[in-house]
Design an enzyme around this catalytic site. Sequence first.
Site, short mmCIF file in Angstrom:
data_model
loop_
_atom_site.label_atom_id
_atom_site.label_comp_id
_atom_site.label_asym_id
_atom_site.label_seq_id
_atom_site.Cartn_x
_atom_site.Cartn_y
_atom_site.Cartn_z
N SER A 184 0.87 -1.19 0.00
CA SER A 184 0.00 0.00 0.00
C SER A 184 0.90 1.22 0.00
CB SER A 184 -0.88 0.02 1.25
OG SER A 184 -0.13 0.45 2.38
N ASP A 185 0.34 2.38 -0.20
CA ASP A 185 1.07 3.60 0.06
C ASP A 185 0.90 3.90 1.56
OD1 ASP A 185 2.51 5.94 -0.11
OD2 ASP A 185 1.48 6.69 -1.89
N TYR A 186 1.53 4.95 1.98
CA TYR A 186 1.62 5.32 3.41
C TYR A 186 0.22 5.44 4.04
CZ TYR A 186 4.39 7.71 7.08
OH TYR A 186 5.06 8.05 8.22
#
Length: 767
Positions: free
Chosen positions: A289-291
């Site tokens: 995932s992204d942050y």
Amino acid sequence: MKKAKSLVCIMALCAGAIQAQAPKPVPADQSKMNTFISQLMAKMTVDEKIGQLNLVTGGEATTGEAVSNDVEGKIAQGQVGGIFSLTTPTRVRKAQQIAVTKSRLKIPLIFGQDVIHGYKTTFPIPLALAASWDMPLVERTARVAATEASADGINWTFSPMVDISRDARWGRIAESCGEDTYLASQIARVMVQGYQGDDLKKNNTIMACVKHFALYGAAEAGKDYNTTDMSLDRMYNDYLPPYKAAIDAGAGSVMASFNDINGIPATANKWLLTDLLRKQWGFTGFVTSDYTGVNELIEHGLGDLQQVSARSLKAGMEMDMVSEGYVKTLKKSLQEGKVAMADIDNACRLILEAKYKLGLFDDPYKYCSEKRAKTEILTPANVKFARETAAQTFVLLKNQGNILPIKKAGTIAVVGPLANTRANMPGTWSVNADLANTPSLLEGLKAVAGSKANILYSMGSNLTADATLQKNATMFGRDIPRDERPEEVIINEAVATAQKADVVIAALGESSEMSGESSSRSNIEIPEVQKHLLAALLKTGKPVVLVLFAGRPMAIKWESENVPAILNVWFGGTQAANAIADVVFGDANPSGKLAVTFPQNVGQVPIYYSHKNTGRPLQEGTWFTKFRSGYLDVSNDPLYPFGFGLSYTTFSYSDIKLSANSFAPGQSITATVTVTNTGKVEGKEVVQLYTRDMVGSITRPVKELKGFQKISLKPGDSKAVTFTIKEDDLKFYNADLQYVAEPGDFKVFIGSNSHDVKESQFTLAGK
Ligand code: NOJ
């Protein structure tokens, strides 16, 4: 609705085709890896398997709002699969040691980092690197970045970023390869090759992570993290190919984007992450995932942490960056039947495979060499290469009366809020840049001019009149000094300095934090206060060179009409200042070409060369015609077209010679032009090939880049530049998402930018 149905249909056909295939034999090394991982997984508890899916931040750089707590404790408990934002052999070794000595199964960690455009030796921002149109050069920047990062403990980079970006308001356009599918796909490929090299097991190669999957660059209104809603034509033909090019080049991982895609955020989008990425494209690495991307699904309105974590995992998202939704909820979801053991096992296996491919099970400390950190980072060769690279990315937008290059002589006034700041030179996403050894423009100019010129300096204006805006635009230590005296007083000082000089260099534009993540702008002009300064400098009657710092295409119509010379330098990395000086003084000849269209004003955005024709096209060169597609108050023309860039020399193009006027599928033709250096100095030219499909089953763009060659010519020399055109070059995804070339007439264009071209035509015969 109709299109959505046909997509479902295509997907079903595709999945069916995959199921019908006989199983492929497993290569020996993969079979060894499978056995190793199966044996390891047989020993793992559910908690340990879920722990591998957890990616935490080491917190060295601020790249998101949330932070990870008790990282060392969690590593010891087997609750962490990887860390990012933790560097140096000492710190990485310490964390790795906890994993391989204190955790029960001693599984090594993977260490990620945003190595976006170089490491300590920082290269120009990606939008600038794209403007080099030099693929071996771009690949080499990634190779150097991988060597430096791996010498500092890193084995995984969150790059390349290949989001097609056609909205200059979007701050992250700076991190992209620009607006064009073909160019971005070439860059995606060479960057993956540069990072991963020929063998990921070597200690100086690192795993690539292509991002942000997908369509992040099409965020509505250019506002970061915003919704994306897109037709399948645009998706398949324009936005998806660069990600696919990175996957085809072997990128080991993918980062899901923050945005909602047609109603389902990428992080939880099963069609995107499983059906398209894995089943259609055959991706075998892992997805992160992204942050806090998983957590953010709560705000998107998809449920509570347990629901969104289960949904993300089932969609095909293996690693959870910073949210800790997986470690906190997946076991419960398993017990409640909301995820299956196979979902967790699949994800865990893919992450263990990445570690295996990097050779971490053989030697978990292979990236922790203090000796390499001392000898392979910021080497003189890397620094020299960064300087040469930066000079290749600057785009000369205007050079009336050949003001540039200027002589290393007389008195030169260097003016502007960006002239004397080191911190602003490398550009956005340069968290590891060696700022201490990054000269300011003023220092670079002085160093290159030596004692031959008398260089004066005056700041001339603040970055922005508004102090709060300036503070927001100079975050993370990228400060620019502020002068609280009245604007006129500061400008007058600069005017007095300019009056003493033979030539004025005005260093204006954006600060580095005015582009990049969460730095979208609704006004893409040079800040007003700087324009006042520029106008005052022009009034002195001295020749003025605008050195434009920008992380995006800027709306500089007034400047283009009034300033005699404009050199767009983007943000050029740690050696930017020296490289700018090399170009300004003529030690290097600019050859950069825009990878993105410059609009006349923000209202034209999104503006890109490969647009559709519409049923009521406005005739080129006209401004407004009633009942035609255009604006009342501005023409459709860009300020500077895609592919544009001047040189200190000039080039002429012959007409196009085709080897034949038609060809059948399976055959090819060639298109040749002769390019001549008609000026007085040696220079590089990017010869660009475009085609137009005149009649299609769906509407087709008015021009599409299909090839380019960067050549170097001495004054008076000519070169024949030949492109081969094959059926494959003419393919596109039709309404049924079949990748086909349709027989019929095509135009072919060759020229020095997307607008100034020679034209011919050919026919693709039917089968
Ligand atoms: C958020 C950004 O969107 C992404 O590009 C980056 O890699 C991560 N933060 C990690 O820093």
